[in-house]
Structures are given as structure tokens and as C-alpha cells.
Motif scaffolding. Structure first.
Motif, PDB file in Angstrom:
ATOM      1  N   PHE A  41       7.739 -14.958 -13.639  1.00 39.80           N
ATOM      2  CA  PHE A  41       6.480 -14.701 -14.342  1.00 39.80           C
ATOM      3  C   PHE A  41       5.342 -14.357 -13.382  1.00 39.80           C
ATOM      4  N   CYS A  42       5.475 -14.745 -12.099  1.00 39.20           N
ATOM      5  CA  CYS A  42       4.475 -14.412 -11.083  1.00 39.20           C
ATOM      6  C   CYS A  42       5.178 -14.367  -9.733  1.00 39.20           C
ATOM      7  N   VAL A  43       4.859 -13.348  -8.936  1.00 38.52           N
ATOM      8  CA  VAL A  43       5.443 -13.233  -7.606  1.00 38.52           C
ATOM      9  C   VAL A  43       4.326 -13.123  -6.578  1.00 38.52           C
ATOM     10  N   ALA A  44       4.612 -13.564  -5.362  1.00 38.48           N
ATOM     11  CA  ALA A  44       3.667 -13.478  -4.252  1.00 38.48           C
ATOM     12  C   ALA A  44       4.167 -12.399  -3.302  1.00 38.48           C
ATOM     13  N   LEU A  45       3.365 -11.347  -3.118  1.00 37.56           N
ATOM     14  CA  LEU A  45       3.732 -10.257  -2.226  1.00 37.56           C
ATOM     15  C   LEU A  45       3.036 -10.439  -0.886  1.00 37.56           C
ATOM     16  N   CYS A  46       3.799 -10.334   0.189  1.00 35.02           N
ATOM     17  CA  CYS A  46       3.285 -10.504   1.546  1.00 35.02           C
ATOM     18  C   CYS A  46       2.312  -9.375   1.896  1.00 35.02           C
ATOM     19  N   ILE A  53      11.181 -12.623   4.452  1.00 32.38           N
ATOM     20  CA  ILE A  53      11.783 -12.128   3.219  1.00 32.38           C
ATOM     21  C   ILE A  53      10.914 -11.038   2.589  1.00 32.38           C
ATOM     22  N   TYR A  54      10.231 -10.273   3.448  1.00 34.35           N
ATOM     23  CA  TYR A  54       9.342  -9.196   2.998  1.00 34.35           C
ATOM     24  C   TYR A  54      10.070  -8.308   1.989  1.00 34.35           C
ATOM     25  N   PRO A  55       9.461  -7.919   0.881  1.00 25.89           N
ATOM     26  CA  PRO A  55       8.044  -7.941   0.575  1.00 25.89           C
ATOM     27  C   PRO A  55       7.552  -9.232  -0.059  1.00 25.89           C
ATOM     28  N   SER A  60       4.440 -17.437   5.792  1.00 31.69           N
ATOM     29  CA  SER A  60       4.325 -17.296   7.251  1.00 31.69           C
ATOM     30  C   SER A  60       2.880 -17.110   7.688  1.00 31.69           C
ATOM     31  N   HIS A  61       2.033 -16.575   6.827  1.00 34.21           N
ATOM     32  CA  HIS A  61       0.625 -16.373   7.177  1.00 34.21           C
ATOM     33  C   HIS A  61      -0.073 -17.690   7.502  1.00 34.21           C
TER      34      HIS A  61
END
Length: 74
Positions: A41-46, A53-55, A60-61
Motif C-alpha cells: 500500500f506504500c513503498v519507500a523509494l531511495c 536494494i535500490y530502488p 542506508s541514508h
């Protein structure tokens, strides 16, 4: 690019020191022409490109201090 279904627009939350949060499901087209998808339902994009595990963001930030900004005196 595929058509968006009728209804409200997809929500993307931009975070200054973190990932872009995107309402899913999503399909991401990468630079090399491959695609990755998630039905969450929600994803976090680097956005820092440090993720293993990009994208997708793996936080890691958080392990790195930000680079000094030009003109900040650091």
C-alpha cells in the motif's frame, strides 16, 4: 506509460532527509530498462542511492552524515 485508474491521484510524499514515500501498488522503470514492482500500500523509494536494494529504501541514508552544503561554512 500505463493509464492511471479514475479517481484520486497517486500520492507521493517527498522527505528532505529520507526516501520518497509512494502510495502503491507501483511499477518502477529503471535506467537499464528493467522494471520492478510492489503491490504494497506504500513503498519507500531511495533518493540517496546508498540502498543495497535500490530502488527500494533500506534506510542506508541514516548511517551517513549529510555532506556539507556549499556556503554553509562547514
Amino acid at each position: 506509460m500505463p493509464d492511471m485508474p479514475a479517481g484520486r491521484p497517486r500520492r507521493i510524499v517527498a522527505r528532505r532527509d529520507g526516501p520518497m514515500l509512494v502510495e502503491g501498488p507501483v511499477e518502477i522503470a529503471l535506467e537499464d530498462g528493467t522494471t520492478v514492482s510492489s503491490d504494497r500500500f506504500c513503498v519507500a523509494l531511495c533518493t540517496c542511492r546508498r540502498s543495497r536494494i535500490y530502488p527500494w529504501c533500506d534506510t542506508s541514508h541514516r548511517k551517513h552524515s549529510p555532506a556539507p552544503r556549499p556556503g554553509s561554512g562547514d
